[in-house]
Motif scaffolding. Structure first.
Motif, PDB file in Angstrom:
ATOM      1  N   VAL A 104      -7.309 -22.644 -27.031  1.00 20.20           N
ATOM      2  CA  VAL A 104      -8.436 -23.638 -27.021  1.00 20.20           C
ATOM      3  C   VAL A 104      -7.860 -24.947 -26.996  1.00 20.20           C
ATOM      4  N   THR A 105      -8.324 -25.546 -25.982  1.00 14.64           N
ATOM      5  CA  THR A 105      -7.964 -27.046 -26.089  1.00 14.64           C
ATOM      6  C   THR A 105      -9.365 -27.774 -26.013  1.00 14.64           C
ATOM      7  N   SER A 106      -9.400 -29.208 -25.417  1.00 16.99           N
ATOM      8  CA  SER A 106     -10.682 -29.974 -25.518  1.00 16.99           C
ATOM      9  C   SER A 106     -10.267 -31.164 -24.808  1.00 16.99           C
ATOM     10  N   ALA A 117     -11.999 -32.449 -34.549  1.00 19.69           N
ATOM     11  CA  ALA A 117     -11.244 -31.696 -35.367  1.00 19.69           C
ATOM     12  C   ALA A 117     -12.046 -30.411 -35.894  1.00 19.69           C
ATOM     13  N   PHE A 120     -12.564 -27.816 -33.549  1.00 19.47           N
ATOM     14  CA  PHE A 120     -11.529 -27.100 -33.435  1.00 19.47           C
ATOM     15  C   PHE A 120     -11.298 -25.936 -34.519  1.00 19.47           C
ATOM     16  N   THR A 123     -13.766 -23.267 -34.308  1.00 19.04           N
ATOM     17  CA  THR A 123     -13.513 -22.123 -33.303  1.00 19.04           C
ATOM     18  C   THR A 123     -12.232 -21.245 -33.550  1.00 19.04           C
ATOM     19  N   VAL A 138      -3.855 -23.769 -30.386  1.00 14.53           N
ATOM     20  CA  VAL A 138      -4.554 -24.792 -29.886  1.00 14.53           C
ATOM     21  C   VAL A 138      -3.924 -25.915 -29.377  1.00 14.53           C
ATOM     22  N   ILE A 140      -4.287 -29.655 -28.845  1.00 14.92           N
ATOM     23  CA  ILE A 140      -5.145 -30.828 -29.275  1.00 14.92           C
ATOM     24  C   ILE A 140      -4.757 -32.228 -28.949  1.00 14.92           C
ATOM     25  N   VAL A 153      -7.721 -29.347 -38.556  1.00 15.80           N
ATOM     26  CA  VAL A 153      -7.184 -27.969 -37.834  1.00 15.80           C
ATOM     27  C   VAL A 153      -6.071 -27.301 -38.446  1.00 15.80           C
TER      28      VAL A 153
END
Length: 291
Positions: A104-106, A117, A120, A123, A138, A140, A153
């Motif tokens: 999972v990234t953003s 955060a 994240f 999720t 993750v 981040i 996170v």
């Protein structure tokens, strides 16, 4: 009108496109759940291979980034929404895909007080609830150095905490927007101080003007903050508006860098022209756990 063109890629950067049933199914699923993937948004060259193998990197917090890094193809601007239901949709998609490892990234969300955060963390929690045996990685942003955001996170207990340093220190301000080389190192160091049991990971791309000695120094810097996993790949220019490629590194040099990294104590080094931060991520988590 400009006549400048993107330089022709060498043969070792040619890929075989695969668009079978798995690829089409994942693409339709992402559209149906209005989810974004960094695979598409960042124009990852491995998208066909990964999607054919039923792996994908989810990109949360929308598809508009508040930064304008000179290497990145993700759209830049001012985001207008925050989707609080997104974590559950990501978890549903991961469950339907039968994933054993989720990345999972953003986009960077400097407009939010916590940099996103909390989304994240939500999720990670949602994926674990639906898929208790699934590991979660993750990737981040730096949260502008906000330690509270990092703690948010880490308290959700991801299996791997990934933050990309992207390039060597000398070129960081030229290549990245707002992100700082030393701040990235501090984030990785703080992660180890807060949650030493969670492996950390970082990535650099080659071909933006770095020297060989600077690559090795970046390895040293990452190991000094106890970074466990490193990925190294070739930068590819997304468009004429992005940084030009200064050099294409042949596979043999990537193999040499893998050896250099392992000698320095990384538990895993993924190094190759087509490698991206999430490439073969499921294999990297095994190496980190065994280290």
């Amino acid at each position: 009108m400009s006549t400048r063109q993107i330089e022709r890629k060498p043969d070792w950067l040619k890929i075989k496109l695969t668009t079978g049933d798995n690829f089409k199914e994942i693409k339709n699923m992402m559209r149906g759940k209005t989810l974004h993937t960094v695979c598409e948004e960042a124009k990852c060259p491995n998208i066909h291979e990964c999607w054919a193998n039923r792996t994908a990197t989810f990109m949360i917090l929308g598809d508009i980034c508040t930064r304008a890094c000179r290497f990145c193809a993700v759209k830049t601007g001012l985001p207008t929404e925050l989707d609080l239901q997104e974590p559950e949709r990501v978890a549903e998609a991961a469950e339907q895909m039968g994933l054993k490892h989720v990345v999972v990234t953003s986009v960077a969300r400097d407009d939010l007080a916590d940099g996103g955060a909390s989304i994240f963390a939500a999720t990670i929690t949602a994926i674990r609830k639906r898929n208790p045996m699934c590991s979660v990685e993750v990737l981040i942003p730096d949260f502008l150095g906000n330690e509270a955001s990092l703690r948010t996170v880490l308290e959700a207990k991801p299996d791997i905490l990934n933050h990309n340093i992207e390039t060597v220190e000398r070129l960081s301000d030229k290549v990245r927007a707002r992100a700082k080389y030393r701040r990235s190192l501090e984030l990785l160091q703080r992660s180890k101080q807060i949650a030493p049991q969670i492996p950390t990971k970082s990535s650099i791309m080659l071909g933006v003007g770095e020297e060989w000695s600077e690559i090795l120094q970046t390895m040293e810097d990452l190991r000094e903050v106890q970074c466990d996993i490193m990925t190294i790949g070739q930068y590819l220019q997304p468009s004429l508006n992005h940084l030009p490629v200064s050099q294409y590194y042949p596979p043999a040099q990537f193999a040499e860098l893998k050896e250099e990294g392992m000698k320095r104590g990384f538990s895993h080094v993924e190094s190759g022209p087509m490698v991206r931060s999430s490439y073969h991520a499921h294999e990297q988590v095994k190496s980190a756990q065994q280290a």
